[in-house]
Design a protein around this motif. Structure first.
Motif: not given
Length: 417
Positions: A285-291
């Motif tokens: 999830i840490g790789e998502m742009d908005d998280v």
């Protein structure tokens, strides 16, 4: 049997390794029984937190515990051993003193670790694996931690994990007053976080926990709402901040759940703080742009700023610990000579009893009391000095010189009395 401390922590192992050897609280009793079942490890206690997994135990060697740790978690020893440390006696004593005093924590001086050590000791007591040596060690440990905290400034201006969490959120949003916060879990760490977030007056706070009663108890203290843990996926888009710390063995917030939430939020940013080990939030999830996803290791960078101001207190605390380590080792040495002292007394008492009975028989027979007492004293003197005299006579070279010096010291001590 020797005292050991074996384990890994945030200094030696990344989070991905730490979470694989973490113990669930409900399994600690079973683990302690399993560790001591074979007899190679006698006394044992297990400390398992988000930053460390450590075994404190007595054994002939530390390898048995290392093998067990890997086997219990279904890992090969080669996977774990690069991150393990094993401290024998003096180093083990010093290590546990430092841990309980907050000197080995990610946040220097934090007080939470002492409570966690006490919980570990309580669990070992209930499991029946805390013997005399470990019990004495931990009682000394608690006394040292109290002395360090009361006589140094180690806890002054402390930056806690909870405070660091608020700081990270403020980095993203600037302020929290308009944000909606979801706490997953209702344990001590979440309670601390809730207190810090409440001080920043967010728009709303909600607690999700497996036990509804515990969630309600925590929520009522901070004016928060509660919800069912299994309903997180449906309402996740409503929250700007998610702080999670549970004992769940598997992630609670998965990648798909986060992707759906971000889409529903129209890509408005979310901050997720995962304080759990094993992790509650899938690392992808840490790789998502908005998280913006932060773990316990990330929080270390925030709290490092307060370290310099506490360095003098650390020096003072280390002096206290070194002194107390020497004191505990002295107790261990005395404990080691107790059997010898007991055997010496028993032999002397046996000699006394034999000669006393002989003297009483002579008195009953009518012999002169003065001669009987003189003979008693003479025979006692001969018997009690025979063994050391014989040892001195038979010893040669350096061994004889050592014996002469030792007996000289004993005679000097006896005269002073």
């Amino acid at each position: 049997m020797q005292l050991y401390a074996l384990g890994l922590n945030h200094h030696t192992a990344p989070l991905a390794i730490r979470e694989r050897v973490a113990f669930q609280a409900e399994s600690l009793g079973e683990a302690l029984h399993d560790l001591t079942r074979a007899g190679e490890v006698r006394e044992a206690a297990i400390l398992s937190t988000c930053n460390r997994t450590e075994l404190y135990f007595t054994a002939e060697q530390a390898q048995a515990a290392a093998d067990w740790l890997a086997r219990f978690h279904q890992l090969s020893l080669t996977e774990v051993s690069p991150y393990l440390y094993a401290y024998p006696e003096r180093d083990a004593i010093r290590h546990v003193f430092r841990v309980a005093s907050g000197l080995d924590s990610m946040v220097i001086g934090e007080p939470q670790i002492l409570g966690q050590v006490k919980d570990a000791v309580r669990t070992a007591e209930e499991a029946g694996t805390l013997g005399m040596l470990l019990n004495k060690l931990f009682q000394n440990t608690f006394a040292v931690a109290k002395e360090v905290r009361s006589s140094t400034a180690i806890g002054a201006n402390i930056v806690s994990m909870a405070a660091a969490s608020v700081h990270l959120v403020e980095r993203i949003f600037g302020h929290i007053s308009e944000q909606h916060v979801l706490f997953i879990g209702a344990g001590e760490m979440i309670e601390l976080c809730a207190a810090h977030f409440a001080g920043a007056r967010p728009a709303s706070m909600t607690v999700a926990n497996r036990t509804e009663e515990r969630a309600q108890e925590l929520a009522s203290r901070f004016g928060a709402r509660t919800m069912r843990l299994d309903g997180i996926g449906e309402v996740l888009p409503k929250f700007d901040v998610i702080v999670s710390c549970t004992a769940a063995p598997l992630p609670i917030v998965g990648l798909g759940m986060a992707e759906r939430a971000v889409k529903a939020r129209r890509h408005r940013p979310m901050v997720m703080v995962d304080l759990a080990v094993p992790r509650d939030i899938e690392p992808e999830i840490g790789e998502m742009d908005d998280v913006f996803l932060y773990t316990v290791d990330d929080l270390a960078q925030v709290v490092d700023a307060g370290l310099e101001s506490r360095q003098q207190a650390v020096v003072e605390a280390e002096r206290i610990i070194d002194t107390r380590v020497d004191g505990f080792l002295h107790w261990l040495e005395l404990r080691g000579v107790v059997p010898t002292i007991r055997a010496l007394r028993e032999q002397a008492d046996e000699t006394r009893q034999t000669e006393l009975e002989r003297a009483l028989r002579l008195l009953r027979r009518g012999d002169d009391p003065e001669q009987v007492i003189a003979a008693l004293a003479h025979r006692l003197t001969n018997k009690l000095t025979h063994a050391p005299s014989r040892y001195l006579h038979d010893a040669e070279g350096e061994r004889q010189l050592e014996a002469v010096q030792l007996i000289g010291q004993l005679l000097h001590s006896a005269r002073r009395r």
